[in-house]
Design a protein around this motif. Structure first.
Motif, PDB file in Angstrom:
ATOM      1  N   PRO A 161       0.828  -1.078   0.122  1.00 38.22           N
ATOM      2  CA  PRO A 161      -0.022  -0.064   0.030  1.00 38.22           C
ATOM      3  C   PRO A 161       0.814   1.079  -0.106  1.00 38.22           C
ATOM      4  CG  PRO A 161       0.075  -0.813   2.129  1.00 38.22           C
ATOM      5  CD  PRO A 161       0.645  -1.978   1.092  1.00 38.22           C
ATOM      6  N   LYS A 162       0.476   2.450  -0.805  1.00 37.64           N
ATOM      7  CA  LYS A 162       1.313   3.614  -0.768  1.00 37.64           C
ATOM      8  C   LYS A 162       0.734   4.575   0.635  1.00 37.64           C
ATOM      9  CE  LYS A 162       1.401   3.567  -5.853  1.00 37.64           C
ATOM     10  NZ  LYS A 162       1.187   4.203  -6.925  1.00 37.64           N
TER      11      LYS A 162
ATOM     12  N   ALA B 133      -4.648  -9.628   9.736  1.00 41.36           N
ATOM     13  CA  ALA B 133      -4.154 -10.677   9.006  1.00 41.36           C
ATOM     14  C   ALA B 133      -3.063 -10.332   8.146  1.00 41.36           C
ATOM     15  CB  ALA B 133      -5.259 -11.494   7.964  1.00 41.36           C
ATOM     16  N   TRP B 134      -2.875  -9.291   7.313  1.00 40.52           N
ATOM     17  CA  TRP B 134      -2.108  -8.763   6.392  1.00 40.52           C
ATOM     18  C   TRP B 134      -0.685  -8.410   7.097  1.00 40.52           C
ATOM     19  CZ3 TRP B 134      -1.845  -8.989   1.249  1.00 40.52           C
ATOM     20  CH2 TRP B 134      -1.034  -8.385   0.496  1.00 40.52           C
ATOM     21  N   GLN B 135      -1.039  -7.968   8.234  1.00 39.58           N
ATOM     22  CA  GLN B 135       0.216  -7.365   9.068  1.00 39.58           C
ATOM     23  C   GLN B 135       1.049  -8.641   9.732  1.00 39.58           C
ATOM     24  OE1 GLN B 135       1.507  -4.593   9.963  1.00 39.58           O
ATOM     25  NE2 GLN B 135       3.055  -5.046  11.244  1.00 39.58           N
ATOM     26  N   GLU B 136       0.086  -9.763  10.081  1.00 37.89           N
ATOM     27  CA  GLU B 136       0.703 -10.829  10.624  1.00 37.89           C
ATOM     28  C   GLU B 136       1.299 -11.796   9.722  1.00 37.89           C
ATOM     29  OE1 GLU B 136       0.984 -11.821  14.170  1.00 37.89           O
ATOM     30  OE2 GLU B 136       0.421  -9.569  14.491  1.00 37.89           O
TER      31      GLU B 136
ATOM     32  N   LEU C  30      -2.823   0.326   7.327  1.00 39.42           N
ATOM     33  CA  LEU C  30      -3.271  -0.817   6.425  1.00 39.42           C
ATOM     34  C   LEU C  30      -4.833  -0.864   6.652  1.00 39.42           C
ATOM     35  CD1 LEU C  30      -0.867  -3.925   7.581  1.00 39.42           C
ATOM     36  CD2 LEU C  30      -1.042  -2.743   5.256  1.00 39.42           C
ATOM     37  N   MET C  31      -5.720  -0.646   7.687  1.00 36.31           N
ATOM     38  CA  MET C  31      -6.969  -0.576   7.789  1.00 36.31           C
ATOM     39  C   MET C  31      -7.510   0.485   6.832  1.00 36.31           C
ATOM     40  SD  MET C  31      -8.010  -0.532  11.934  1.00 36.31           S
ATOM     41  CE  MET C  31      -9.803  -0.609  11.576  1.00 36.31           C
ATOM     42  N   SER C  32      -6.659   1.540   6.214  1.00 39.06           N
ATOM     43  CA  SER C  32      -7.449   2.168   5.121  1.00 39.06           C
ATOM     44  C   SER C  32      -6.719   2.292   3.982  1.00 39.06           C
ATOM     45  CB  SER C  32      -7.420   3.720   5.681  1.00 39.06           C
ATOM     46  OG  SER C  32      -6.206   4.005   5.941  1.00 39.06           O
ATOM     47  N   GLU C  33      -5.561   1.601   4.036  1.00 35.69           N
ATOM     48  CA  GLU C  33      -4.769   1.690   2.652  1.00 35.69           C
ATOM     49  C   GLU C  33      -4.179   0.358   2.046  1.00 35.69           C
ATOM     50  OE1 GLU C  33      -1.445   4.330   3.408  1.00 35.69           O
ATOM     51  OE2 GLU C  33      -2.706   5.792   4.077  1.00 35.69           O
TER      52      GLU C  33
ATOM     53  N   THR D 184     -24.570 -12.436  24.439  1.00 35.30           N
ATOM     54  CA  THR D 184     -25.605 -12.409  25.951  1.00 35.30           C
ATOM     55  C   THR D 184     -24.810 -11.348  26.566  1.00 35.30           C
ATOM     56  OG1 THR D 184     -25.779 -14.823  25.864  1.00 35.30           O
ATOM     57  CG2 THR D 184     -25.992 -13.709  27.798  1.00 35.30           C
ATOM     58  N   SER D 185     -23.734 -11.023  26.770  1.00 34.06           N
ATOM     59  CA  SER D 185     -23.228 -10.149  27.820  1.00 34.06           C
ATOM     60  C   SER D 185     -22.756  -9.013  27.078  1.00 34.06           C
ATOM     61  CB  SER D 185     -22.091 -10.608  28.710  1.00 34.06           C
ATOM     62  OG  SER D 185     -20.994 -11.306  27.793  1.00 34.06           O
ATOM     63  N   ALA D 186     -22.414  -8.894  25.930  1.00 37.32           N
ATOM     64  CA  ALA D 186     -21.800  -7.864  25.110  1.00 37.32           C
ATOM     65  C   ALA D 186     -22.328  -7.960  23.807  1.00 37.32           C
ATOM     66  CB  ALA D 186     -20.326  -7.590  25.337  1.00 37.32           C
ATOM     67  N   PRO D 187     -23.581  -7.769  23.307  1.00 36.81           N
ATOM     68  CA  PRO D 187     -23.750  -8.146  21.930  1.00 36.81           C
ATOM     69  C   PRO D 187     -23.469  -7.120  20.842  1.00 36.81           C
ATOM     70  CG  PRO D 187     -25.832  -7.527  22.939  1.00 36.81           C
ATOM     71  CD  PRO D 187     -24.619  -7.879  24.144  1.00 36.81           C
ATOM     72  N   ASP D 188     -22.846  -5.934  21.715  1.00 37.28           N
ATOM     73  CA  ASP D 188     -22.697  -4.804  20.735  1.00 37.28           C
ATOM     74  C   ASP D 188     -21.055  -4.739  20.201  1.00 37.28           C
ATOM     75  OD1 ASP D 188     -21.869  -4.526  23.396  1.00 37.28           O
ATOM     76  OD2 ASP D 188     -22.101  -2.244  23.165  1.00 37.28           O
ATOM     77  N   ILE D 189     -20.323  -5.582  20.592  1.00 35.43           N
ATOM     78  CA  ILE D 189     -18.965  -5.938  20.469  1.00 35.43           C
ATOM     79  C   ILE D 189     -18.896  -6.368  18.929  1.00 35.43           C
ATOM     80  CG2 ILE D 189     -16.919  -7.287  20.713  1.00 35.43           C
ATOM     81  CD1 ILE D 189     -17.189  -6.935  23.486  1.00 35.43           C
ATOM     82  N   SER D 190     -18.379  -5.786  18.119  1.00 34.72           N
ATOM     83  CA  SER D 190     -18.177  -6.487  16.500  1.00 34.72           C
ATOM     84  C   SER D 190     -16.734  -5.975  16.119  1.00 34.72           C
ATOM     85  CB  SER D 190     -19.091  -5.932  15.622  1.00 34.72           C
ATOM     86  OG  SER D 190     -18.855  -4.214  15.448  1.00 34.72           O
ATOM     87  N   ILE D 191     -16.070  -6.671  15.356  1.00 40.26           N
ATOM     88  CA  ILE D 191     -14.872  -6.617  14.800  1.00 40.26           C
ATOM     89  C   ILE D 191     -14.960  -6.055  13.557  1.00 40.26           C
ATOM     90  CG2 ILE D 191     -12.598  -7.706  14.437  1.00 40.26           C
ATOM     91  CD1 ILE D 191     -13.597  -7.759  17.308  1.00 40.26           C
ATOM     92  N   PRO D 192     -14.241  -4.720  13.319  1.00 37.03           N
ATOM     93  CA  PRO D 192     -14.456  -4.143  11.790  1.00 37.03           C
ATOM     94  C   PRO D 192     -13.689  -5.208  10.983  1.00 37.03           C
ATOM     95  CG  PRO D 192     -13.826  -2.386  13.495  1.00 37.03           C
ATOM     96  CD  PRO D 192     -13.987  -3.913  14.208  1.00 37.03           C
ATOM     97  N   LEU D 193     -14.366  -5.477   9.650  1.00 37.14           N
ATOM     98  CA  LEU D 193     -13.799  -6.119   8.741  1.00 37.14           C
ATOM     99  C   LEU D 193     -12.243  -5.617   8.170  1.00 37.14           C
ATOM    100  CD1 LEU D 193     -13.634  -8.491   6.596  1.00 37.14           C
ATOM    101  CD2 LEU D 193     -14.841  -6.982   5.105  1.00 37.14           C
ATOM    102  N   SER D 194     -12.490  -4.279   8.290  1.00 42.19           N
ATOM    103  CA  SER D 194     -11.037  -3.824   7.911  1.00 42.19           C
ATOM    104  C   SER D 194      -9.822  -3.785   8.962  1.00 42.19           C
ATOM    105  CB  SER D 194     -11.072  -2.187   7.476  1.00 42.19           C
ATOM    106  OG  SER D 194     -11.507  -1.384   9.101  1.00 42.19           O
ATOM    107  N   LEU D 195     -10.277  -4.148  10.105  1.00 36.32           N
ATOM    108  CA  LEU D 195      -9.483  -4.493  11.309  1.00 36.32           C
ATOM    109  C   LEU D 195      -8.732  -5.801  11.153  1.00 36.32           C
ATOM    110  CD1 LEU D 195      -7.854  -3.959  13.752  1.00 36.32           C
ATOM    111  CD2 LEU D 195      -9.741  -4.530  15.217  1.00 36.32           C
ATOM    112  N   ILE D 196      -9.713  -6.913  10.864  1.00 37.86           N
ATOM    113  CA  ILE D 196      -9.398  -8.204  10.851  1.00 37.86           C
ATOM    114  C   ILE D 196      -8.473  -8.333   9.505  1.00 37.86           C
ATOM    115  CG2 ILE D 196     -11.279  -9.251   9.622  1.00 37.86           C
ATOM    116  CD1 ILE D 196     -11.326 -11.504  11.732  1.00 37.86           C
TER     117      ILE D 196
END
Length: 300
Positions: free
Chosen positions: A74-75, A170-173, A291-294, A154-166
């Motif tokens: 990515p540039k 994975a690219w970084q790792e 990397l999340m944006s580029e 159940t305890s924290a249904p509002d937790i979501s992992i952004p696709l850009s983050l995952i």
């Protein structure tokens, strides 16, 4: 998901972003809270490398040619940030005192925590490969499925992992290499340590196979979700938004940066009882944020 993953992740970003920079865990909700794996149309092979370590590791910088071959870098400019471009950015949430990290954290809600990451392997060590490499389309499908899950229904249904983050993690790792094995033992797309995978399966009552690229993606997503709740409960009063717009120029200002840092260095290096939030690996965090944006991987 650990120190080793960081090594190859940063290797990728180092060559791509002229920056530098893996970690994984799990956390507390009933075992039934994590949905079972969903099979994808195509079958894939084993996975590979990831890092870990009890002592805070050094950030990696090597650039394996195998990672470079995954796609064009990515540039980025020296001021590159992980914030989405204005055209794609969602309305900036209004900051309140609740979104700023607490100076003195609350006691952790999870008393059983994942194993500490291993010490980094020698810089001269080269990764190995096991089994077949999943295609880019297969990796994308697995990561997309992992990002679409509700990990704490159940305890924290509002937790979501952004696709850009995952995708960026994975690219970084691993450079999206499903069959790479790091010198310190990290495996696959998300560079999950075998001991971490075992811990998460026990914690959430699952049977994910770290060597399967789909399960590897789920394990990485599960760890990100665990870190989100663990750190979110301690420092952000259960405000689990992984929103780049909530971050300021201070790296320890938002949950997103803290979760990224902990994925690389382990939860214990970032969130400590009675201590302010810490980001010990700024280069890794900046790499993933950029990397999340580029990342070229966002177009796959």
């Amino acid at each position: 998901m650990g120190r080793g993953g960081a090594r190859w992740g940063v290797a990728v970003v180092a060559a791509m972003l002229l920056l530098t920079g893996g970690g994984c865990a799990t956390v507390g909700t009933p075992a039934a809270e994590v949905p079972a794996p969903v099979a994808l149309p195509e079958e894939a092979p084993d996975a590979a490398g990831e890092p870990s370590g009890s002592a805070v590791p050094q950030e990696a910088s090597a650039t394996p040619s195998a990672v470079e071959s995954m796609g064009a870098a990515p540039k980025a400019t020296p001021s590159a940030s992980a914030s989405p471009s204005p055209s794609k950015r969602s309305p900036k949430p209004k900051r309140t005192t609740a979104t700023a990290p607490r100076a003195v954290p609350k006691p952790p809600t999870e008393t059983k925590v994942p194993p500490a990451p291993p010490k980094p392997a020698p810089s001269s060590c080269e990764p190995s490969y096991k089994g077949d490499q999943a295609s880019r389309a297969q990796a994308k499908a697995a990561l997309t499925e992992a990002a679409g899950r509700t990990y704490w229904p159940t305890s924290a249904p509002d937790i979501s992992i952004p696709l850009s983050l995952i995708k960026a993690t994975a690219w970084q790792e691993s450079g999206w290499q499903s069959n790479i094995v790091a010198c310190d033992g990290g495996i696959g797309l998300m560079q999950v340590m075998p001991d971490t995978a075992t811990w998460m399966n026990q914690r959430f009552g699952q049977s994910y196979d770290v060597w399967d690229y789909r399960d590897n993606a789920y394990l990485g997503g599960t760890y990100l979700a665990w870190l989100t709740k663990y750190i979110g409960d301690m420092y952000f009063d259960a405000d689990y938004r992984l929103d780049a717009d909530l971050c300021t120029s201070e790296l320890n200002s938002c949950l997103l940066n803290a979760v990224i840092a902990a994925y690389n260095y382990g939860h214990g290096a970032v969130a400590r009882e009675g201590q302010p939030l810490t980001v010990p690996n700024p280069s890794y965090v900046r790499n993933v944020r950029a990397l999340m944006s580029e990342c070229v991987c966002l177009g796959f």
